[in-house]
Write a protein that holds these residues in place. Structure first.
Motif, PDB file in Angstrom:
ATOM      1  N   ILE A   1       9.538  27.953  -7.123  1.00 31.90           N
ATOM      2  CA  ILE A   1       9.702  26.827  -6.207  1.00 31.90           C
ATOM      3  C   ILE A   1      11.171  26.440  -6.081  1.00 31.90           C
ATOM      4  O   ILE A   1      11.649  26.062  -5.011  1.00 31.90           O
ATOM      5  N   ILE A   2      11.921  26.584  -7.189  1.00 35.88           N
ATOM      6  CA  ILE A   2      13.341  26.225  -7.149  1.00 35.88           C
ATOM      7  C   ILE A   2      14.106  27.229  -6.295  1.00 35.88           C
ATOM      8  O   ILE A   2      15.022  26.863  -5.554  1.00 35.88           O
ATOM      9  N   THR A   3      13.732  28.509  -6.369  1.00 40.60           N
ATOM     10  CA  THR A   3      14.376  29.520  -5.520  1.00 40.60           C
ATOM     11  C   THR A   3      14.143  29.208  -4.053  1.00 40.60           C
ATOM     12  O   THR A   3      15.079  29.212  -3.241  1.00 40.60           O
ATOM     13  N   ASP A   4      12.900  28.947  -3.689  1.00 39.70           N
ATOM     14  CA  ASP A   4      12.583  28.643  -2.286  1.00 39.70           C
ATOM     15  C   ASP A   4      13.313  27.392  -1.819  1.00 39.70           C
ATOM     16  O   ASP A   4      13.807  27.326  -0.681  1.00 39.70           O
ATOM     17  N   ALA A   5      13.384  26.377  -2.688  1.00 48.63           N
ATOM     18  CA  ALA A   5      14.061  25.131  -2.320  1.00 48.63           C
ATOM     19  C   ALA A   5      15.556  25.365  -2.138  1.00 48.63           C
ATOM     20  O   ALA A   5      16.160  24.884  -1.170  1.00 48.63           O
ATOM     21  N   ALA A   6      16.159  26.103  -3.069  1.00 46.37           N
ATOM     22  CA  ALA A   6      17.591  26.372  -2.974  1.00 46.37           C
ATOM     23  C   ALA A   6      17.918  27.140  -1.703  1.00 46.37           C
ATOM     24  O   ALA A   6      18.888  26.836  -0.996  1.00 46.37           O
ATOM     25  N   LEU A   7      17.105  28.157  -1.381  1.00 50.52           N
ATOM     26  CA  LEU A   7      17.354  28.938  -0.166  1.00 50.52           C
ATOM     27  C   LEU A   7      17.207  28.064   1.076  1.00 50.52           C
ATOM     28  O   LEU A   7      18.018  28.160   2.014  1.00 50.52           O
ATOM     29  N   ALA A   8      16.199  27.202   1.103  1.00 49.90           N
ATOM     30  CA  ALA A   8      16.010  26.327   2.269  1.00 49.90           C
ATOM     31  C   ALA A   8      17.196  25.382   2.442  1.00 49.90           C
ATOM     32  O   ALA A   8      17.687  25.172   3.565  1.00 49.90           O
ATOM     33  N   LEU A   9      17.693  24.813   1.340  1.00 58.70           N
ATOM     34  CA  LEU A   9      18.834  23.899   1.417  1.00 58.70           C
ATOM     35  C   LEU A   9      20.091  24.633   1.872  1.00 58.70           C
ATOM     36  O   LEU A   9      20.854  24.134   2.704  1.00 58.70           O
ATOM     37  N   VAL A  10      20.305  25.830   1.321  1.00 56.47           N
ATOM     38  CA  VAL A  10      21.495  26.596   1.708  1.00 56.47           C
ATOM     39  C   VAL A  10      21.418  27.013   3.175  1.00 56.47           C
ATOM     40  O   VAL A  10      22.409  26.929   3.910  1.00 56.47           O
ATOM     41  N   ARG A  11      20.245  27.433   3.619  1.00 57.94           N
ATOM     42  CA  ARG A  11      20.102  27.813   5.030  1.00 57.94           C
ATOM     43  C   ARG A  11      20.336  26.623   5.954  1.00 57.94           C
ATOM     44  O   ARG A  11      20.968  26.763   7.014  1.00 57.94           O
ATOM     45  N   GLU A  12      19.839  25.453   5.565  1.00 59.79           N
ATOM     46  CA  GLU A  12      20.055  24.260   6.382  1.00 59.79           C
ATOM     47  C   GLU A  12      21.534  23.903   6.415  1.00 59.79           C
ATOM     48  O   GLU A  12      22.074  23.516   7.461  1.00 59.79           O
ATOM     49  N   THR A  13      22.218  24.020   5.277  1.00 60.16           N
ATOM     50  CA  THR A  13      23.661  23.769   5.230  1.00 60.16           C
ATOM     51  C   THR A  13      24.404  24.763   6.107  1.00 60.16           C
ATOM     52  O   THR A  13      25.311  24.397   6.872  1.00 60.16           O
ATOM     53  N   GLN A  14      24.008  26.023   6.007  1.00 56.78           N
ATOM     54  CA  GLN A  14      24.637  27.062   6.819  1.00 56.78           C
ATOM     55  C   GLN A  14      24.429  26.797   8.310  1.00 56.78           C
ATOM     56  O   GLN A  14      25.342  26.953   9.125  1.00 56.78           O
TER      57      GLN A  14
END
Length: 830
Positions: A140-153
């Motif tokens: 869940i932390i991997t999915d959350a981190a990727l979602a946050l990074v993609r939104e930042t990007q």
């Protein structure tokens, strides 16, 4: 750009062949997907080549790892490859541990550390590239981190680069989602012989793994890596294997709760002439390199955290692994030479394995994730760019809990209190406990409770749920410096104490202070004793407590761990939990009193703490409660008279004849479902059973029709028909009848030549002709035919039974009468 001396690894590690292609791809794309088999060097060499290939020397490359053990080992390995010290150019940060400096340019982090970094620095200005390693694990932390990074990007950092890496991954799906090219490294994997066994259960796991390890030790050379689901099974297996091997064989456990030094010993290369046997959890599936391993023993089991929708709690389940996990584990035997994998399941069972593991975000508690996103910037969780969107009901539960903790407001925005919670690297419940502790003694107690709740219960087999006993024993072990089984818990508590800046406290504490701290962290699990000995929690769940438990008999408990029964709890008093309670005005219909009553209740969820009657009930609320009550009990509370029912049938009959009138549903159920619409117009200030019986329900029913519809019903389905005597005789519209019925005494119809009709004269009624005693004597739809034929037979019987009455020979010309015998006139004869 620093010139790193790792060139020789570009030629010795398989990933070196494609490393330039990854850098090239990132120049033209914002993301790239990399696949490479275990042992290819992707976790160590690729971050180095990406750092060397980036444009700015002062920017960082961040490598995310799912596990702390892997993060440490990878950072240490990269430092070794570059002849630098850990914490200098290359460092790592994991929970409660950090080795970085101002010179660090490649950081290995666990994903949770990244999400907290993003709360403090949403733009990630100092970072050029973020690498997601072992993405196939889909924590869940991997999915959350990727979602946050993609939104930042997407929003503020289009120059930020993303690399997703794994040995086994659905490349088509992720490449499509990221709009990213794929770079593949074939690696150098050796053949692995797979040996199948019999299917085993979780209860057989330790024994079967121990037996298979012994067989593998006899049949093969090299070191052995065995996968078990958890620490308990590893401990049992170690006991069974103790003394089973020669002195050149060393047995090591490997799991997350071991100290860093113990973990390093497990993964270190074997000494010359030494064979290693490592008993590991899934922590050793990927990233971690255990040198010399050529044999794998796979139990086929793992632990998975499962979220229970019914009570919003999580619990660990031992489950079968998926096929991608099996392949990962098998691959560990083929990294240095040909190897062998013993799978403790049959080929038939393998055919039933899931192809890939279920992303944790589909089953896990989302509370911490929801708080991280709120702290990061408040984007609605549903709108984040998820690889796999989390279930909507799980999001709702997480947000409800955060609101109950005061962490977010009703719009989902983080509060000042929520910001304080988000700064602590722990679950929001634990953070709540630490933040709410308002003295040094309470803070120290909160750190001990937090450590006890996060770690496996050392007294789980003692059938005693009292959390305070654990606190007492922990503090006593710490005071005597004889920690034993409390060592790991004491270490976590110490780390929490450093976090909240409080000293060690081994003094006796109040059980009610423990209860208060647990209650603020788990408000929905405050539990009140029921007369039957069970406890009802604030979330509505009923749970048991062993009758011989030391907590049995306390009226209120704060429950920290629960399944079907209470595992960990502490007594709490009503005054302590009162600030968590809310006042509710319970306004309800009282059947016994026949009126609306009101009580002010003080509640924590489903738990009633106190109640007192309210003198006055607002009229509008009383009417609303009565309206709801009538929906359920209206047939007994209202006067559904014969006139009401007759009107119902008239309207329903007219509706069946003329659909174009669009007459409303006039069934009793239909009317009761619309009580809010009509009831306020028919009740006064007093709303009780007596007044309800006085309501003219026929008038209520009639008012459901428009004026035009009322006029149409009156014309098409009249309520009465006037007969020759002038009497208005009611027309009975019977349900299911072919025609309405007019029940009238025969004598009142003398002189009536034709059958009366309704529906604008198109439908004759069914005439039920009655004797003077109102007994039916004839049914007819053709009155003229009756006079001409059947009347004379009927007349004989009526003259005999009612001799005083007038029974003319010619009823068509006789005068209609209501009463007894009249003298005949010249018309009609005697």
């Amino acid at each position: 750009m620093t010139n790193l001396s790792f060139d020789r690894y570009l030629h010795t590690l398989p990933i070196g062949e494609v490393a330039p292609s990854v850098n090239d791809a990132l120049r033209d794309h914002s993301a790239v997907v990399v696949t490479a088999p275990p042992g290819a060097g992707k976790s160590t060499l690729l971050p180095l080549t990406l750092y060397q290939g980036q444009a700015k020397a002062d920017e960082k490359v961040v490598l995310l790892e799912p596990r702390r053990v892997a993060a440490r080992q990878i950072a240490e390995r990269m430092a070794e490859m570059t002849h630098t010290a850990v914490g200098d150019l290359i460092g790592y940060r994991v929970r409660f541990e950090s080795k970085v400096s101002t010179h660090t340019r490649i950081e290995v982090l666990t994903e949770g550390v990244l999400t907290r970094m993003m709360v403090d620095d949403p733009t990630l200005d100092s970072i050029s590239t973020i690498i997601f390693d072992e993405f196939h694990e889909r924590s869940i932390i991997t999915d959350a981190a990727l979602a946050l990074v993609r939104e930042t990007q997407r929003t503020i950092r289009p120059d930020l680069k993303i690399v997703v890496m794994s040995a086994t991954i659905d490349t088509s799906a992720i490449c499509h989602a990221l709009n990213a090219p794929l770079v593949e490294s074939r690696g150098r994997m050796f053949d692995v012989e797979v040996v199948y066994g019999n299917d085993i259960s979780a209860y057989q796991c330790a024994e079967e793994v121990a037996a298979t390890v012994c067989q593998a030790w006899r049949d093969t050379d090299g070191s052995i890596l065995a996968f078990l689901p958890g620490e308990v099974e590893i401990g049992k297996c170690c006991e069974m294997l103790a003394g089973s091997f020669t002195s050149d064989t060393v047995l090591y456990p490997l799991y997350g709760r071991l100290s860093p030094s113990e973990q390093r010993a497990a993964i270190a290369p074997p000494r010359s002439g030494e064979r290693k046997i490592v008993l590991a959890t899934p922590i050793a599936e990927t990233s971690i390199t255990i040198e010399g391993v050529t044999v794998v023993v796979d139990s086929g089991l793992c632990r998975r955290m499962v979220y229970d929708e019914c009570n919003a709690l999580e619990h660990l389940e031992t489950v079968r692994i998926s096929m991608d996990m099996a392949q990962q584990r098998t691959g560990r035997a083929g990294r240095v030479s040909a190897g062998r994998c013993y799978r403790l399941w049959s080929k038939a069972a393998e055919a039933r394995l899931e192809a890939c593991r279920t992303p944790e975000i589909m089953t896990a508690d989302l509370t911490a994730l929801a708080l991280d996103i709120a702290a990061w910037g408040g984007t609605a969780m549903e709108q984040m760019p998820w690889m796999t969107p989390p279930p909507a009901n799980h999001i709702r539960r997480a947000e409800e809990l955060l609101r109950s903790l005061g962490a977010i407001d009703h719009r989902g925005r983080i509060t000042t209190h929520g910001e304080a919670l988000s700064k602590l690297p722990c679950h929001p419940r634990i953070a709540q406990m630490l933040v709410k502790a308002n003295s040094n003694a309470l803070k120290a107690l909160a750190t001990d409770i937090a450590a006890l709740l996060e770690e496996r219960d050392p007294l789980s087999n003692d059938n005693d749920a009292d959390l305070n006993r654990r606190v007492i024993e922990l503090r006593e072990a710490r005071r005597r410096r004889a920690l034993g089984r409390w060592k790991r818990i004491a270490l976590i508590a110490e780390q929490y104490r450093r976090m909240v800046r409080v000293g060690e406290d081994n003094q006796a504490s109040s059980a009610y202070d423990t209860g208060m701290l647990v209650a603020v962290a788990y408000p929905e699990r405050i539990a009140k004793a029921d007369p039957d000995g069970t406890y009802r929690m604030a979330n509505g769940e009923h749970v048991a407590l062993d009758t011989n438990d030391s907590l049995h008999g306390y009226p209120l408990l704060a429950v920290a761990a629960v399944g079907r029964k209470i595992f960990l709890a502490s007594p709490v008093d009503e005054a302590t939990v009162d600030p968590l309670a809310s006042d509710y005005d319970r306004i309800a219909w009282d059947d016994a009193l026949g009126r609306v009553t009101a009580t002010r209740e003080r509640r924590i969820g489903s738990i009633l703490l106190s109640a007192k009657p309210l003198e006055a009930v607002p009229h509008d609320k009383a009417v609303a409660i009565v309206a709801q009550t009538l929906k359920r009990e209206g047939r007994s509370l209202l006067n559904l008279s014969d006139g009401f029912q007759q009107l119902q049938r008239r309207i329903a009959t007219c509706a069946s004849w003329h659909a174009e009138l669009a007459l409303p549903d006039v069934s009793t159920d239909g009317l009761l479902q619309k009580t809010e619409e009509w009831l306020p117009m028919y009740v006064g200030r007093s709303v009780n059973a007596t007044e309800l019986k006085k309501i003219d329900m026929a008038a209520v029913l009639w008012e459901q029709l428009s004026y035009e519809q009322q006029q149409a019903v009156e014309q098409l389905a009249p309520s009465h028909i006037v007969v020759p005597t002038g009497s208005r005789i009611r027309v009975d519209y019977r349900e299911g009848a072919d025609a309405p019925v007019l029940s009238v005494r025969l004598q009142e119809c003398f002189g009536m030549t034709d059958t009366p009709c309704v529906d604008n004269g198109s439908r004759p009624v069914l005439m039920e002709l009655l004797s003077p005693g109102f007994k039916p004597v004839q049914l007819t739809k053709d009155l003229r035919s009756f006079w001409n034929n059947a009347y004379f037979e009927v007349r004989k019987e009526l003259k005999r039974r009612y001799p005083k009455h007038h029974w003319p020979d010619n009823p068509l010309e006789a005068e209609a009468v209501r009463g007894v015998k009249r003298k005949p006139n010249n018309k009609g004869g005697a």
